[in-house]
Design a protein around this motif. Structure first.
Motif, PDB file in Angstrom:
ATOM      1  N   PHE B  54     -10.163   5.562   0.156  1.00 38.90           N
ATOM      2  CA  PHE B  54      -8.731   5.584   0.204  1.00 38.90           C
ATOM      3  C   PHE B  54      -8.530   6.193   1.840  1.00 38.90           C
ATOM      4  O   PHE B  54      -9.442   7.037   2.267  1.00 38.90           O
ATOM      5  CB  PHE B  54      -8.002   6.249  -0.725  1.00 38.90           C
ATOM      6  CG  PHE B  54      -7.746   7.601  -0.708  1.00 38.90           C
ATOM      7  CD1 PHE B  54      -9.011   8.449  -1.306  1.00 38.90           C
ATOM      8  CD2 PHE B  54      -6.930   8.412  -0.071  1.00 38.90           C
ATOM      9  CE1 PHE B  54      -9.023   9.669  -1.333  1.00 38.90           C
ATOM     10  CE2 PHE B  54      -6.873   9.602  -0.094  1.00 38.90           C
ATOM     11  CZ  PHE B  54      -7.759  10.388  -0.640  1.00 38.90           C
ATOM     12  N   ALA B  55      -7.404   5.916   2.440  1.00 38.25           N
ATOM     13  CA  ALA B  55      -6.903   6.628   3.596  1.00 38.25           C
ATOM     14  C   ALA B  55      -5.609   6.999   3.617  1.00 38.25           C
ATOM     15  O   ALA B  55      -4.995   8.023   3.492  1.00 38.25           O
ATOM     16  CB  ALA B  55      -7.665   6.043   4.893  1.00 38.25           C
ATOM     17  N   CYS B  56      -4.816   5.859   3.594  1.00 37.19           N
ATOM     18  CA  CYS B  56      -3.511   6.181   3.877  1.00 37.19           C
ATOM     19  C   CYS B  56      -2.518   6.250   2.918  1.00 37.19           C
ATOM     20  O   CYS B  56      -1.350   7.041   2.962  1.00 37.19           O
ATOM     21  CB  CYS B  56      -2.986   4.971   4.820  1.00 37.19           C
ATOM     22  SG  CYS B  56      -2.466   3.485   3.595  1.00 37.19           S
ATOM     23  N   ARG B  57      -2.783   5.787   1.522  1.00 36.58           N
ATOM     24  CA  ARG B  57      -2.064   5.761   0.447  1.00 36.58           C
ATOM     25  C   ARG B  57      -0.633   5.195   0.461  1.00 36.58           C
ATOM     26  O   ARG B  57       0.126   5.446  -0.354  1.00 36.58           O
ATOM     27  CB  ARG B  57      -1.837   7.350  -0.023  1.00 36.58           C
ATOM     28  CG  ARG B  57      -3.206   7.896  -0.324  1.00 36.58           C
ATOM     29  CD  ARG B  57      -3.079   9.389  -0.941  1.00 36.58           C
ATOM     30  NE  ARG B  57      -2.505  10.284  -0.049  1.00 36.58           N
ATOM     31  CZ  ARG B  57      -1.960  11.346  -0.227  1.00 36.58           C
ATOM     32  NH1 ARG B  57      -1.588  11.759  -1.482  1.00 36.58           N
ATOM     33  NH2 ARG B  57      -1.258  12.045   0.902  1.00 36.58           N
ATOM     34  N   GLY B  59      -0.425   1.997   1.730  1.00 38.30           N
ATOM     35  CA  GLY B  59      -0.615   0.424   1.739  1.00 38.30           C
ATOM     36  C   GLY B  59      -0.675  -0.134   2.913  1.00 38.30           C
ATOM     37  O   GLY B  59      -0.345  -1.152   3.549  1.00 38.30           O
ATOM     38  N   MET B  60      -1.342   0.602   4.157  1.00 37.01           N
ATOM     39  CA  MET B  60      -1.293   0.047   5.418  1.00 37.01           C
ATOM     40  C   MET B  60      -2.846   0.243   6.001  1.00 37.01           C
ATOM     41  O   MET B  60      -3.344  -0.770   6.589  1.00 37.01           O
ATOM     42  CB  MET B  60      -0.729   1.210   6.436  1.00 37.01           C
ATOM     43  CG  MET B  60       0.777   1.623   6.239  1.00 37.01           C
ATOM     44  SD  MET B  60       1.620   0.242   6.833  1.00 37.01           S
ATOM     45  CE  MET B  60       1.359   0.527   8.614  1.00 37.01           C
ATOM     46  N   CYS B  61      -3.887   1.109   5.311  1.00 30.21           N
ATOM     47  CA  CYS B  61      -5.077   0.949   5.854  1.00 30.21           C
ATOM     48  C   CYS B  61      -5.990  -0.390   5.062  1.00 30.21           C
ATOM     49  O   CYS B  61      -6.987  -0.644   5.917  1.00 30.21           O
ATOM     50  CB  CYS B  61      -5.568   2.351   5.803  1.00 30.21           C
ATOM     51  SG  CYS B  61      -6.143   2.660   4.166  1.00 30.21           S
ATOM     52  N   GLY B  62      -5.785  -0.800   3.910  1.00 34.64           N
ATOM     53  CA  GLY B  62      -6.431  -1.768   3.400  1.00 34.64           C
ATOM     54  C   GLY B  62      -7.875  -1.290   2.810  1.00 34.64           C
ATOM     55  O   GLY B  62      -8.704  -2.023   2.499  1.00 34.64           O
ATOM     56  N   SER B  63      -8.177   0.117   2.661  1.00 34.34           N
ATOM     57  CA  SER B  63      -9.270   0.727   2.247  1.00 34.34           C
ATOM     58  C   SER B  63      -9.605   0.824   0.805  1.00 34.34           C
ATOM     59  O   SER B  63     -10.766   1.350   0.229  1.00 34.34           O
ATOM     60  CB  SER B  63      -9.587   2.030   2.921  1.00 34.34           C
ATOM     61  OG  SER B  63      -8.815   2.983   2.627  1.00 34.34           O
ATOM     62  N   CYS B  64      -8.342   1.037   0.179  1.00 40.39           N
ATOM     63  CA  CYS B  64      -8.469   1.532  -1.568  1.00 40.39           C
ATOM     64  C   CYS B  64      -8.630   0.234  -2.390  1.00 40.39           C
ATOM     65  O   CYS B  64      -8.355   0.521  -3.774  1.00 40.39           O
ATOM     66  CB  CYS B  64      -7.184   1.964  -1.851  1.00 40.39           C
ATOM     67  SG  CYS B  64      -5.631   1.081  -1.807  1.00 40.39           S
ATOM     68  N   CYS B  76      -3.619   1.946  -4.265  1.00 44.59           N
ATOM     69  CA  CYS B  76      -2.646   2.942  -3.759  1.00 44.59           C
ATOM     70  C   CYS B  76      -1.043   2.685  -4.033  1.00 44.59           C
ATOM     71  O   CYS B  76      -0.105   3.428  -4.133  1.00 44.59           O
ATOM     72  CB  CYS B  76      -2.657   3.711  -2.305  1.00 44.59           C
ATOM     73  SG  CYS B  76      -2.283   2.227  -1.214  1.00 44.59           S
ATOM     74  N   ILE B 151      -3.935  -6.546   6.189  1.00 43.90           N
ATOM     75  CA  ILE B 151      -4.275  -5.038   5.976  1.00 43.90           C
ATOM     76  C   ILE B 151      -6.017  -5.092   5.947  1.00 43.90           C
ATOM     77  O   ILE B 151      -6.489  -3.970   5.900  1.00 43.90           O
ATOM     78  CB  ILE B 151      -3.901  -4.047   5.458  1.00 43.90           C
ATOM     79  CG1 ILE B 151      -3.978  -4.815   3.996  1.00 43.90           C
ATOM     80  CG2 ILE B 151      -2.520  -4.023   5.881  1.00 43.90           C
ATOM     81  CD1 ILE B 151      -3.278  -3.662   2.860  1.00 43.90           C
TER      82      ILE B 151
END
Ligand code: SF4
Ligand code: SF4
Ligand code: FES
Lengths: 109, 242
Positions: B54-57, B59-64, B76, B151
């Motif tokens: 995860f990164a942004c938590r 809903g912006m980074c798309g990693s989770c 997230c 994202i």
């Protein structure tokens, strides 16, 4: 897998098939009105350029459409690839064309 | 249901590319709890070695993104309330990608396909030239606008049954990206892009069953983008190209 050429050939063959299927169903319904006999069918179709073209085109479109569709099924479910996959497509195409062509010739010629 | 439960029964997939299985954890239920909160709680309190991203938590980074009770979700911004069934959660890595470890899938093939689909902007002007004027009301700009809020979360890619059956298929996200660029008047790479999306692994493989559009957390519609590609590529083929 499917490139845009196969995709378009399948769509175009479907567009050709749609009115032909309607014509085929209407013909069947009309044809059985006075009972169904070989003589009656052959009386209508034998020597008829129109019915020859109608069902000739029907068979050609079915062969293209079904071959591409079955090729996709074989790719996704049987995991056929490359040459084997293309061969399967051509065999289905040629087989349907031969069987259908023979049937059309039998009632028209 | 889940609201009056004070402990969640959570199963988390643990393992790596060689295999693995579900491990059960009891996680305290909190108000406004997200699935990512649940995973983080497990890592902080029960399983320090648990791997996830995860990164942004927000809903912006798309990693989770993970598979939550069978469907891909951005964790997230997925509330436990919305997805838990009778206080139960089953969390796994994204489908259609290989696992690196636990909940972290290998995203490399997903991003490689963006490049393969012609997802790189090909500029036609330099910074010294005046900025291009793109009227927002043109149909091309409207089509691009509908798809640019992606994202890169791969939720759609994991949702796509065609990717599952045909692993080389470029998939919804990469093709959606190609469609936005194909409608960008400033881009000079259209011929190559059209060729890329017309090929063996391209847009023609899509069966339009819309799982991608259904599950995209940003409400994008890759199915519509791919339909646009099919129209554009089909027309080019009729004219003798592609
Ligand atoms: S509509 Fe196309 S891209 Fe979307 S999930 Fe279905 S096959 Fe995949
Ligand atoms: S299209 Fe939607 S689901 Fe697919 S990667 Fe982009 S944001 Fe995620
Ligand atoms: S953590 Fe960035 S989108 Fe979920």
């Amino acid at each position: 897998m499917t490139d845009i050429r196969l995709y378009m050939l399948q769509r175009i063959s479907a567009m050709i098939l749609a009115p032909l299927i309607v014509g085929h169903i209407v013909t069947m319904i009309v044809a059985v009105q006075d009972g169904l006999s070989a003589a009656e069918i052959l009386g209508r179709t034998q020597g008829s350029l129109w019915w020859g073209l109608f069902y000739g085109l029907f068979v050609a479109a079915v062969s293209v459409h079904a071959a591409i569709g079955l090729r996709t099924v074989a790719f996704e479910w049987l995991k056929l690839k490359g040459r084997a996959l293309d061969m399967l497509g051509w065999i289905v195409f040629a087989g349907l064309l031969a069987l259908g062509g023979r049937a059309v010739a039998a009632v028209v010629l | 249901m889940t609201d009056d439960i004070d402990t969640l029964a959570v199963e988390v997939w643990r393992g790596d590319a060689r295999g693995g299985g579900y491990v059960a954890y009891a996680v305290p239920r909190r108000e406004s709890q997200t699935v990512l909160d649940v995973v983080t709680w497990i890592q902080h309190n029960a399983e320090p070695a648990l791997a996830y991203r995860f990164a942004c938590r927000v809903g912006m980074c798309g990693s989770c993104a993970m598979t939550v009770n069978g469907a891909p979700r951005w964790t997230c911004r997925t509330h436990v309330r919305r997805v838990a069934k009778a206080g139960r959660l089953r969390i796994a890595p994204l489908r259609n990608l290989l696992v690196i470890r636990d909940l972290a899938a290998d995203m490399a093939p997903f991003f490689d396909k963006w490049t393969e689909a012609g997802g790189t902007f090909a500029p036609t002007a330099t910074r010294d030239e005046p900025a291009a004027e793109i009227p927002p009301e043109t149909p091309e700009r409207a089509a691009a606008d509908a798809g640019i809020e992606c994202i890169n979360c791969a939720v759609c890619y994991a949702a796509c049954d065609t990717v599952a059956m045909a692993p080389d298929y470029l998939g919804p996200a990469a093709l959606n990206r190609a469609w936005t660029l194909l409608n960008d008047a400033r881009d000079g790479g259209q011929a190559g892009r059209l060729k890329a999306v017309s090929g063996d692994n391209g847009c023609a493989n899509c069966h339009s069953h819309q799982s991608c559009a259904d599950l995209c957390p940003n409400g994008l519609n890759p199915t519509a983008a791919i339909a646009g590609l099919k129209r554009r590529a089909g027309r080019a083929w009729l004219r003798g190209g592609a």
